[in-house]
Structures are given as structure tokens and as C-alpha cells.
Write an enzyme that holds these catalytic residues in place. Structure first.
Site, PDB file in Angstrom:
ATOM      1  CD  GLU A  30      90.290  27.629  65.111  1.00  0.00           C
ATOM      2  OE1 GLU A  30      89.417  28.471  65.307  1.00  0.00           O
ATOM      3  OE2 GLU A  30      91.436  27.891  64.708  1.00  0.00           O
ATOM      4  CE  LYS A  91      89.649  35.077  69.858  1.00  0.00           C
ATOM      5  NZ  LYS A  91      90.919  35.820  69.741  1.00  0.00           N
ATOM      6  CB  ALA A 144      91.198  30.348  77.479  1.00  0.00           C
ATOM      7  CE  LYS A 162      96.835  32.644  66.823  1.00  0.00           C
ATOM      8  NZ  LYS A 162      96.020  31.469  67.160  1.00  0.00           N
TER       9      LYS A 162
HETATM   10  N1  PSU Z   1      95.016  29.506  63.885  1.00  0.00           N
HETATM   11  C1  PSU Z   1      95.115  30.377  62.848  1.00  0.00           C
HETATM   12  N2  PSU Z   1      94.435  31.567  62.949  1.00  0.00           N
HETATM   13  C2  PSU Z   1      93.642  31.872  64.037  1.00  0.00           C
HETATM   14  C3  PSU Z   1      93.542  30.931  65.115  1.00  0.00           C
HETATM   15  C4  PSU Z   1      94.258  29.766  64.986  1.00  0.00           C
HETATM   16  O1  PSU Z   1      95.812  30.122  61.859  1.00  0.00           O
HETATM   17  O2  PSU Z   1      93.034  32.947  64.068  1.00  0.00           O
HETATM   18  C5  PSU Z   1      92.645  31.249  66.300  1.00  0.00           C
HETATM   19  C6  PSU Z   1      92.249  29.978  67.058  1.00  0.00           C
HETATM   20  O3  PSU Z   1      90.834  29.989  67.188  1.00  0.00           O
HETATM   21  C7  PSU Z   1      92.905  30.141  68.412  1.00  0.00           C
HETATM   22  C8  PSU Z   1      92.791  31.619  68.587  1.00  0.00           C
HETATM   23  O4  PSU Z   1      92.281  29.386  69.410  1.00  0.00           O
HETATM   24  O5  PSU Z   1      93.245  32.088  67.301  1.00  0.00           O
HETATM   25  C9  PSU Z   1      93.588  32.160  69.766  1.00  0.00           C
HETATM   26  O6  PSU Z   1      92.982  33.332  70.214  1.00  0.00           O
HETATM   27  P1  PSU Z   1      93.327  33.918  71.661  1.00  0.00           P
HETATM   28  O7  PSU Z   1      94.791  34.241  71.592  1.00  0.00           O
HETATM   29  O8  PSU Z   1      92.474  35.162  71.801  1.00  0.00           O
HETATM   30  O9  PSU Z   1      92.992  32.875  72.662  1.00  0.00           O
END
Ligand code: PSU
Ligand code: MN
Length: 308
Positions: A30, A91, A144, A162
Site C-alpha cells: 500500500e 490519503k 475501513a 497499530k
Molecule cells: N502501517 C504502517 N503505517 C501506516 C499504515 C499502515 O506502518 O501509516 C496505514 C495503512 O495505509 C492503513 C492506514 O490502512 O494506516 C489506516 O488508516 P485509517 O486508520 O485512517 O483507516
């Protein structure tokens, strides 16, 4: 000429297209982690390390993104440079794909959007750092990523969700959504910056077993992803107490600053990075590389069984 509508909608580079057509191993990556999740120049280090980890294992890497309105699996060097410069790169989650395409925008794809593009391109394996999940503070924003994992039959390799998130609530949602979580050589859901969350997962010890489970799910017609998790490399892992303090503080600050929606995850990641004097970034880089490497070995194992 018969045109496969799904391969036509997602642009693939020649190397990626030929690997897919010939059943060779491909790993989707990604791009939101590069354009929003990591600062300059760590994002460049991450991109290089992930691509190298994939290629050195004999697989082809395909970074997903929306490139001036074109959904893509695989970026040219110039395109990657533009995304690493971060400026003007939106994003893009699953719901934003149509908008980014219609506006001819540059969009870095989250796991949710990357799954959509990779699947359409015919790629089975994706690597990231940590998936999104359920946030800790009201209104308990939920990524999502979870919904897309529930409806995209792909293997996703990560270090869990995370640690800025509520990991228990996230694990429960994955459970409810029917997303199987496999611990690679661990029986515990990793906590992204460290190995320990106290949440049990099914343990597997080799790539072949993962491939067998994936094939069984596919044979059953199940649509959910198979989430493969592994802890970050031990020398980089941060103590849980250090992470916890930084996250709690970050969540409090995000509430005070009124941070919302898609800005939340990048805000919290940046806060934890500052609060740990950059150690969070080091572990993030190390786990991204390790996850890309495992994704490549799984993709190689998958390609071997499909061709036999
Ligand atoms: N993994 C990481 N750092 C990141 C992400 C994943 O080490 O920044 C990103 C990925 O793209 C994941 C996103 O889908 O964070 C999640 O964002 P949100 O919580 O807004 O859906
Ligand atoms: Mn959200």
C-alpha cells in the site's frame, strides 16, 4: 480481442502484468504508509527496503496507488518519487477511490483501498505495517480496513493492528467479521511496536500451512481475507509501557486539537514517533521490511502450489 474488465481498470506495469499472467509471485504494497504514515526521508528507506525484501525472494513488488486518476498496481520511478515527496498526495481509503479517479487526483492507498486495487489486478498477497482498526477515544472511529478485509479474499501480512488503536476491540471486530488471524511463529497478536498484546491467535509455523488455509477458504467460497501477523524484529521492539504512555498522551492531544477522520492515524503515529525520539519510526521501518519479506515467501509458496 477479449479484454478482461478487471485487469483493464487497474493499470499494471509490464513486470507486474507478466508475473500475474504467468502465475509468478507478486506482492502488493500500500502507499499511504509512504505518503502519510512515515515522514521524509524514512518513507524512502521504507519503500526501498520493502521492494528489495520482495525482489530478493524472487517475487515482484506492486505498489498500489491512484496516479493522476489512474488506479495502479505498480509505480514507475518518477511516480514513486512524487508520492515520496508527499505534497498534494491525498490519503485514499476504499470510499475515496471513485472520487480520486473522477478528480484525476494523486492518491496514496490505505490497506482498504489497496485491497480493492490489488484484488482487481489479480494479486493474492499484500504486505503492510499495521492494519487500521478501532480507535480508543469517542466516537471510536473504525478504519475501513476492517470492512474491506471482511470482503476481500487475499492474504494480508502485518504486525497486527497499530498500537495507537484499541487492540482488543479491533480483534473482536475481526472475529465478528470472520477474518481469520494467523500468528506466524507466535500465538499472540503482536502490538505493532512490540510483541505482546495478551490477545491469543492461532499459531502457524510455515508458509505452506498458510497457503493451505488460504486455499481451503477459497474452496469454501469465503470472501474474507486471511490476516497473517508477526511481531516486529526483537532488537527494535519498544517496551509496552513506553508505547502506552505515548499513545495515551497522543489520544488526549488529538481530542484537544479536534483531529478527526482520516487525519487521526497519521496524527497519532507522528505523536508516538516524537514521544519516543524516533524509536517508533525505527521499529516501523524494521517491521515493514520483515512483513514484505514474509509476504514474498508466502507468495512464492502460493505460486508453487498453483503451478503444480
Ligand atoms: N502501517 C504502517 N503505517 C501506516 C499504515 C499502515 O506502518 O501509516 C496505514 C495503512 O495505509 C492503513 C492506514 O490502512 O494506516 C489506516 O488508516 P485509517 O486508520 O485512517 O483507516
Ligand atoms: Mn475513520
Amino acid at each position: 480481442m477479449m479484454l478482461n474488465a478487471s485487469t483493464a481498470i487497474v493499470r499494471t506495469l509490464p513486470a507486474v502484468a507478466s508475473a500475474i499472467a504467468n502465475g509468478r509471485a507478486v506482492v502488493a504494497l500500500e502507499s499511504s504508509v509512504l505518503a502519510q504514515g512515515l515522514p521524509i526521508p524514512a518513507n524512502r528507506t521504507a519503500a526501498r527496503a520493502m521492494i528489495e525484501a520482495v525482489e530478493s525472494r524472487g517475487a515482484v513488488a506492486a505498489i498500489t496507488a491512484v496516479v493522476r486518476g489512474v488506479p495502479a498496481a505498480g509505480l514507475t520511478d518518477d511516480e514513486l518519487e512524487r508520492f515520496l515527496a508527499r505534497e498534494g498526495i491525498a490519503k485514499v481509503s476504499a470510499r475515496d477511490l471513485g472520487l480520486a479517479i473522477a478528480r484525476a487526483a494523486d492518491g496514496a492507498t490505505t490497506v482498504a483501498a489497496a485491497l480493492t486495487l490489488a484484488r482487481l489486478a489479480g494479486i493474492d498477497v499484500l504486505a503492510t505495517g499495521g492494519i487500521g482498526g478501532v480507535h480508543r477515544a469517542p466516537p471510536f472511529d473504525e478504519s475501513a480496513d476492517l470492512a474491506e478485509l471482511a470482503r476481500t479474499p487475499m492474504i494480508v501480512v502485518c504486525s497486527g493492528a497499530k498500537a495507537i488503536l484499541d487492540l482488543r476491540a479491533t480483534a473482536e471486530r475481526l472475529d465478528t467479521l470472520g477474518v481469520a488471524v494467523l500468528g506466524f511463529r507466535t500465538a499472540e497478536l503482536p502490538a505493532f511496536y512490540g510483541a505482546e498484546s495478551g490477545i491469543p491467535v492461532q499459531r502457524v509455523d510455515d508458509e505452506q500451512t498458510i497457503v493451505s488455509i488460504f486455499r481451503a477458504q477459497r474452496a469454501l467460497g469465503q470472501r474474507s481475507a486471511l490476516l497473517v501477523v508477526q511481531p516486529p524484529p526483537a532488537p527494535f521492539a519498544l517496551p509496552g509501557s513506553v508505547v502506552e504512555r505515548a499513545v495515551v498522551e497522543g489520544v488526549r492531544e488529538s481530542t484537544r486539537a479536534g483531529v478527526q477522520g482520516s487525519a487521526m492515524t497519521p496524527f497519532l503515529l507522528a505523536h508516538v514517533d516524537r514521544a519516543t525520539a524516533g524509536r517508533a519510526r525505527e521499529v516501523n521501518l524494521a517491521l515493514l521490511e520483515q512483513n514484505a519479506a514474509l509476504a514474498a515467501s508466502i507468495a512464492m509458496a502460493l505460486a508453487r502450489t498453483e503451478s503444480s
